[in-house]
Design an enzyme around this catalytic site. Structure first.
Site, PDB file in Angstrom:
ATOM      1  N   ASP A  73       0.890  -1.173   0.183  1.00 56.52           N
ATOM      2  CA  ASP A  73       0.265  -0.108   0.023  1.00 56.52           C
ATOM      3  C   ASP A  73       0.897   0.731  -0.299  1.00 56.52           C
ATOM      4  O   ASP A  73       2.235   1.329   0.116  1.00 56.52           O
ATOM      5  CB  ASP A  73      -0.795   0.304   0.842  1.00 56.52           C
TER       6      ASP A  73
ATOM      7  N   ASN B 213      -7.601  -2.815  14.454  1.00 56.54           N
ATOM      8  CA  ASN B 213      -8.806  -2.432  13.542  1.00 56.54           C
ATOM      9  C   ASN B 213      -9.319  -3.929  13.185  1.00 56.54           C
ATOM     10  O   ASN B 213     -10.099  -4.475  12.236  1.00 56.54           O
ATOM     11  CB  ASN B 213      -9.645  -1.102  13.234  1.00 56.54           C
TER      12      ASN B 213
ATOM     13  N   HIS C  31      -7.561  -4.613  10.118  1.00 52.56           N
ATOM     14  CA  HIS C  31      -6.904  -4.083   8.713  1.00 52.56           C
ATOM     15  C   HIS C  31      -5.299  -4.696   8.442  1.00 52.56           C
ATOM     16  O   HIS C  31      -4.977  -5.309   9.203  1.00 52.56           O
ATOM     17  CB  HIS C  31      -7.202  -2.982   7.988  1.00 52.56           C
TER      18      HIS C  31
ATOM     19  N   GLU D   9      -9.361  -2.340   5.155  1.00 47.84           N
ATOM     20  CA  GLU D   9     -10.106  -1.820   6.565  1.00 47.84           C
ATOM     21  C   GLU D   9     -11.282  -2.585   7.000  1.00 47.84           C
ATOM     22  O   GLU D   9     -12.205  -3.011   5.635  1.00 47.84           O
ATOM     23  CB  GLU D   9     -10.226   0.159   6.619  1.00 47.84           C
TER      24      GLU D   9
HETATM   25  C1  GLP Z   1      -0.048   0.372   8.138  1.00 52.49           C
HETATM   26  C2  GLP Z   1      -0.179  -0.683   7.502  1.00 52.49           C
HETATM   27  C3  GLP Z   1      -0.216  -1.473   7.554  1.00 52.49           C
HETATM   28  C4  GLP Z   1       0.704  -2.704   9.085  1.00 52.49           C
HETATM   29  C5  GLP Z   1      -0.190  -1.509  10.082  1.00 52.49           C
HETATM   30  C6  GLP Z   1      -0.411  -2.273  11.687  1.00 52.49           C
HETATM   31  O1  GLP Z   1      -1.473   0.971   8.653  1.00 52.49           O
HETATM   32  N1  GLP Z   1      -0.924   0.168   5.894  1.00 52.49           N
HETATM   33  O2  GLP Z   1       0.182  -2.845   6.787  1.00 52.49           O
HETATM   34  O3  GLP Z   1       0.458  -4.057   9.467  1.00 52.49           O
HETATM   35  O4  GLP Z   1       0.290  -0.609   9.385  1.00 52.49           O
HETATM   36  O5  GLP Z   1       1.145  -1.126  12.042  1.00 52.49           O
HETATM   37  P1  GLP Z   1       1.991  -1.782  12.728  1.00 52.49           P
HETATM   38  O6  GLP Z   1       2.874  -2.943  12.110  1.00 52.49           O
HETATM   39  O7  GLP Z   1       2.716  -0.403  13.355  1.00 52.49           O
HETATM   40  O8  GLP Z   1       1.202  -1.849  14.679  1.00 52.49           O
END
Ligand code: GLP
Length: 241
Positions: A67, A135, A137, A142
């Site tokens: 992404d 959440n 995702h 989402e």
């Molecule tokens: C972002 C990314 C996800 C990631 C998520 C969790 O929103 N788009 O790919 O898995 O955050 O992030 P973290 O690993 O910092 O908790």
């Protein structure tokens, strides 16, 4: 789902790195899907170390990022383009032409979405790395995203924007939109490795592994993937038993 529980984040990162390295050694032209966020940083550090110790080469692999934010330039410190170069690409021997990160140029965004999806169709992923959002995702899929979604433009959840505001000056600076691979693109990968650590992730980890499969909690779909490995530290696994 195969669940691996490690002592701490350090061990999670090492375990994930050794799996990735094993996959590259078995298949030097691996097509790998990469994630951003805090979770994979330790994995990337270990991959860099392994490259420096000449245990692995990334010369022939191709990478496909999950992404990218829309509304900030690629040169912005918090763009995922910048994240990937800072945390991995500029430290290893990956060939620049094999790096794929969704572009976020608004003037061509429809073409970008179609082209990225086409690239994913033409180059099926062998291995996808994932984290999980608070959440549920995955990528930026989402809650509520259809389970058969392919690359699309997403309006980010307020929760996601709040979570990610820790990387920006304030909440207003956090982009409202992003381009993301869809759930179907992710599920199409031959193998998946998801990393989660810390007690703040314990409830989502439980819901992902033991909860109902629903698009209201996108990570739950991973229960249906035939080769999905979840690597957790003890804190993230705390609510599983
Ligand atoms: C972002 C990314 C996800 C990631 C998520 C969790 O929103 N788009 O790919 O898995 O955050 O992030 P973290 O690993 O910092 O908790």
């Amino acid at each position: 789902m195969k669940i691996i529980i490690c002592k701490d984040y350090d061990e999670v990162s090492k375990r994930a790195a050794s799996l990735v390295i094993e996959n590259i050694q078995n298949s030097p032209k691996l097509n790998i899907g990469l994630a951003t966020g805090s979770s994979p940083i330790g994995l990337y550090n270990n991959l860099i170390k392994a490259y420096q110790n000449k245990e692995v080469s990334f010369r022939e692999i191709s990478s496909y990022n999950l992404d990218e934010y829309i509304g900030i330039e690629r040169s912005h410190p918090q763009s995922y383009y910048n994240f990937m170069f800072e945390n991995l690409f500029r430290h290893i021997d990956i060939d620049q032409k094999n790096i794929h990160i969704p572009n976020n140029d608004l003037s061509k965004i429809d073409d970008i979405v179609n082209d990225y999806n086409q690239i994913l169709h033409e180059n099926p992923l062998d291995l996808q790395i994932l984290g999980i959002g608070s959440n549920g995702h995955i990528g930026f899929n989402e809650p509520g995203t259809p389970l058969d979604s392919e690359t699309f433009i997403v309006t980010l959840d307020e929760q996601t924007r709040k979570d990610n505001s820790r990387f920006f000056k304030n909440l207003d600076e956090v982009p409202k939109f992003a381009i993301t691979m869809g759930i179907k693109n992710i599920m199409y990968s031959n193998k998946i490795i998801l990393i989660a650590s810390g007690k703040e992730k314990a409830h989502v980890v439980k819901q992902m592994i033991k909860g109902k499969i629903t698009n209201h909690f996108p990570a739950s779909i991973l229960q249906l993937h035939p080769d999905c490995t979840i690597i957790l530290d003890e804190d993230a696994a705390a609510q599983l038993s």
